[in-house]
Design an enzyme around this catalytic site. Structure first.
Site, PDB file in Angstrom:
ATOM      1  N   TYR A  48       0.962  -1.020   0.110  1.00  8.43           N
ATOM      2  CA  TYR A  48       0.122   0.076   0.076  1.00  8.43           C
ATOM      3  C   TYR A  48       0.836   1.128  -0.152  1.00  8.43           C
ATOM      4  O   TYR A  48       1.800   1.270   0.866  1.00  8.43           O
ATOM      5  CB  TYR A  48      -0.986   0.001   1.358  1.00  8.43           C
ATOM      6  CG  TYR A  48      -1.771   1.275   1.490  1.00  8.43           C
ATOM      7  CD1 TYR A  48      -2.346   1.635   0.018  1.00  8.43           C
ATOM      8  CD2 TYR A  48      -2.255   1.751   2.351  1.00  8.43           C
ATOM      9  CE1 TYR A  48      -3.243   2.618   0.155  1.00  8.43           C
ATOM     10  CE2 TYR A  48      -2.866   2.864   2.362  1.00  8.43           C
ATOM     11  CZ  TYR A  48      -3.702   3.513   1.452  1.00  8.43           C
ATOM     12  OH  TYR A  48      -4.355   4.376   1.399  1.00  8.43           O
ATOM     13  N   ASP A  77       8.598   2.633   1.654  1.00  7.93           N
ATOM     14  CA  ASP A  77       7.667   3.244   2.235  1.00  7.93           C
ATOM     15  C   ASP A  77       7.415   3.153   3.743  1.00  7.93           C
ATOM     16  O   ASP A  77       7.148   2.059   4.128  1.00  7.93           O
ATOM     17  CB  ASP A  77       6.168   2.949   1.520  1.00  7.93           C
ATOM     18  CG  ASP A  77       4.917   3.510   2.101  1.00  7.93           C
ATOM     19  OD1 ASP A  77       4.897   4.092   3.215  1.00  7.93           O
ATOM     20  OD2 ASP A  77       4.087   3.553   1.339  1.00  7.93           O
ATOM     21  N   LYS A 117       1.988   9.662   9.352  1.00  8.93           N
ATOM     22  CA  LYS A 117       1.503   9.354  10.460  1.00  8.93           C
ATOM     23  C   LYS A 117       2.234   9.925  11.711  1.00  8.93           C
ATOM     24  O   LYS A 117       1.890  10.948  12.195  1.00  8.93           O
ATOM     25  CB  LYS A 117       1.487   7.767  10.461  1.00  8.93           C
ATOM     26  CG  LYS A 117       0.753   7.276   9.402  1.00  8.93           C
ATOM     27  CD  LYS A 117       0.107   5.899   9.484  1.00  8.93           C
ATOM     28  CE  LYS A 117      -0.597   5.219   8.449  1.00  8.93           C
ATOM     29  NZ  LYS A 117      -1.954   5.417   8.339  1.00  8.93           N
TER      30      LYS A 117
HETATM   31  C1  LIG Z   1       2.493   2.100   3.772  1.00 10.65           C
HETATM   32  C2  LIG Z   1       1.349   3.353   3.615  1.00 10.65           C
HETATM   33  N1  LIG Z   1       1.840   4.374   2.815  1.00 10.65           N
HETATM   34  C3  LIG Z   1       0.859   5.285   2.452  1.00 10.65           C
HETATM   35  C4  LIG Z   1      -0.225   5.654   3.229  1.00 10.65           C
HETATM   36  C5  LIG Z   1      -1.014   6.766   2.967  1.00 10.65           C
HETATM   37  O1  LIG Z   1      -0.835   7.633   3.852  1.00 10.65           O
HETATM   38  P1  LIG Z   1      -1.965   8.815   4.049  1.00 10.65           P
HETATM   39  O2  LIG Z   1      -3.403   7.953   4.284  1.00 10.65           O
HETATM   40  O3  LIG Z   1      -1.487   9.727   4.890  1.00 10.65           O
HETATM   41  O4  LIG Z   1      -2.207   9.351   2.792  1.00 10.65           O
HETATM   42  C6  LIG Z   1      -0.649   4.678   4.244  1.00 10.65           C
HETATM   43  C7  LIG Z   1      -1.826   4.831   4.973  1.00 10.65           C
HETATM   44  O5  LIG Z   1      -2.220   4.061   5.919  1.00 10.65           O
HETATM   45  C8  LIG Z   1       0.288   3.591   4.460  1.00 10.65           C
HETATM   46  O6  LIG Z   1       0.025   2.439   5.348  1.00 10.65           O
END
Ligand SMILES: Cc1ncc(COP(=O)(O)O)c(C=O)c1O
Length: 428
Positions: A141, A236, A264
């Site tokens: 993700y 990420d 986060k």
């Molecule tokens: C691994 C990862 N990348 C990116 C994101 C996207 O972040 P945002 O919700 O702040 O756009 C998330 C959100 O949970 C995530 O878990």
């Protein structure tokens, strides 16, 4: 909880929400979850019911809701304004803190969400390599951009490396720009990188993919093969940054990428995320440092705003204190072991996977190394378990327990008792 047995204020709010919000919610959680407050490791809903909170705002509230030091820092900033668009001392201090903490971080660019950070990290790799394709992993993700929503959660996985789009509204052409590999399969990645090295701009990976830890040697292999071909490796770390260790998953697993994304925790519960990494790549954000055609144009109204920056800095101050990570890991380990024991004793085929700050149960006895393995889990059973737990005062997302520094012994006991009762009902 349904509308019928909700107390009046919550029922009214749900009715109002249904009229003005698609699906009656913000899209993140089921419509019947309407929360009123968060304090420490607990949340309270609009009916006044209290929960031990393992949702933690989807992860930012690692040191607990309404932490007094974060609240004080924000309150101290508010009279001086909430956003300027211009560079400010608090954002500079946060960028310094990130560069000090995160092994790959030489420079930082702030944005407001993990989605944006991942989008720009991929774009930075393209600008740096002057090539288009990005390799990502099935089940990984990286936010909600067109490029990220490729083979995140395909109901019917396709043939590697062809992506399956996860959403309506994504141009078909984007599929041609992404390559998909299986997490933890270094042989597959190696082959794909060799075959596509002249088209590849970068590789993006969650070093800990959703709940799946990297197998020994996987991240090392990924680092080796990307380095061999001069292809930027992007971690990420929106979830793992400052959570698995102060330096994130790259410190925890001991592998340094070229770029990473953070979100986060670094915003302390406010809207702030970042791209960080090697200056050689980050310089593409600087108009004066690269040729016009290589310049990565990036601005954002709230980027690096001082409220989020002071909240992030106050959070990092707490995390730097001795014993912080030991406490979170001890809480997580106790929870993981207790849940696995309860499930095993009940004779339910299930395994608790993850790392102590972030875990969940998957209802299958088969080993889980990648996204396709997770599809073997009994989803209906997981949904029923979550529903029973919500009724028993446990708040969590669909597939994650986020552990907080604020969770207490009483919270652990409440949780184990809820698990015990819910497992008995699952069996019954
Ligand atoms: C691994 C990862 N990348 C990116 C994101 C996207 O972040 P945002 O919700 O702040 O756009 C998330 C959100 O949970 C995530 O878990």
């Amino acid at each position: 909880m349904n509308l019928e047995n909700a107390t009046k204020p919550a029922g009214e709010l749900m009715e109002r929400a249904r009229r003005v919000l698609p699906g009656g919610s913000f899209g993140n959680m089921p419509a019947e979850v309407v929360l009123r407050e968060g304090r420490g490791g607990r949340v309270v809903d609009e009916s006044g019911r209290e929960y031990v909170d393992f949702l933690l705002g989807s992860g930012p509230m690692f040191i607990g809701h309404a932490h007094p030091e974060v609240t004080a820092a924000v309150e101290a900033q508010l009279p001086f304004g909430t956003t300027y668009f211009a560079t400010n001392r608090h954002g500079i201090a946060l960028a310094e803190a990130v560069c000090e903490a995160v092994p790959c971080a030489e420079q930082v660019r702030f944005v407001c969400s993990g989605t944006e950070a991942d989008l720009y990290a991929m774009r930075a790799a393209r600008a740096f390599r002057r090539r288009d394709k990005i390799l990502k992993f099935e089940g990984g993700y990286h936010g909600m951009s067109d490029y990220a929503l490729m083979s995140l959660a395909p109901a019917k996985p396709g043939n590697f490396p062809r992506p399956v789009p996860d959403s309506g509204g994504i141009p078909r052409s984007v599929e041609d720009e992404m390559l998909i590999a299986a997490f933890n399969d270094i042989g597959m990645v190696d082959g794909l990188i060799k075959e596509h090295r002249d088209e590849l701009a970068g590789v993006i990976v969650e070093p800990f993919q959703r709940l799946i830890p990297p197998q020994p040697g996987f991240l090392q292999g990924l680092r080796r093969v990307t380095s061999e071909h001069g292809i930027p490796l992007i971690f990420d770390e929106v979830v793992t940054g400052f959570r698995f260790a102060y330096g994130g998953a790259q410190e925890y697993y001991g592998i340094e990428p070229d770029l990473c994304t953070l979100g986060k925790i670094i915003g302390g519960g406010y809207a702030l995320a970042a791209i960080a990494g090697r200056a050689e790549i980050m310089k593409h954000f600087d108009k004066l440092a690269v040729a016009d055609e290589d310049f990565l144009f990036q601005v954002g109204t709230l980027s690096g705003n001082p409220v989020a920056a002071v909240a992030g800095l106050a959070t990092l101050e707490v995390l730097k204190r001795p014993g912080t990570y030991e406490k979170v890991f001890a809480t997580g380990r106790t929870l993981m072991t207790s849940l696995q024991d309860l499930l095993s004793r009940a004779g339910i085929a299930a395994q608790v996977i993850g790392e102590p700050p972030l875990f969940d149960v998957v209802f299958t006895g088969d080993p889980i190394r990648n996204y396709r393995d997770t599809l073997k889990g009994d989803k209906a059973m997981a949904a029923r378990f979550n529903q029973l737990l919500r009724q028993k005062g446990i708040m969590k997302g669909e597939s994650k327990y986020y552990v907080s520094l604020a969770h207490t012994q009483a919270d652990i006991e409440w949780t184990i008792s809820a698990w015990t009762d819910a497992i008995a009902e699952l069996k019954g």
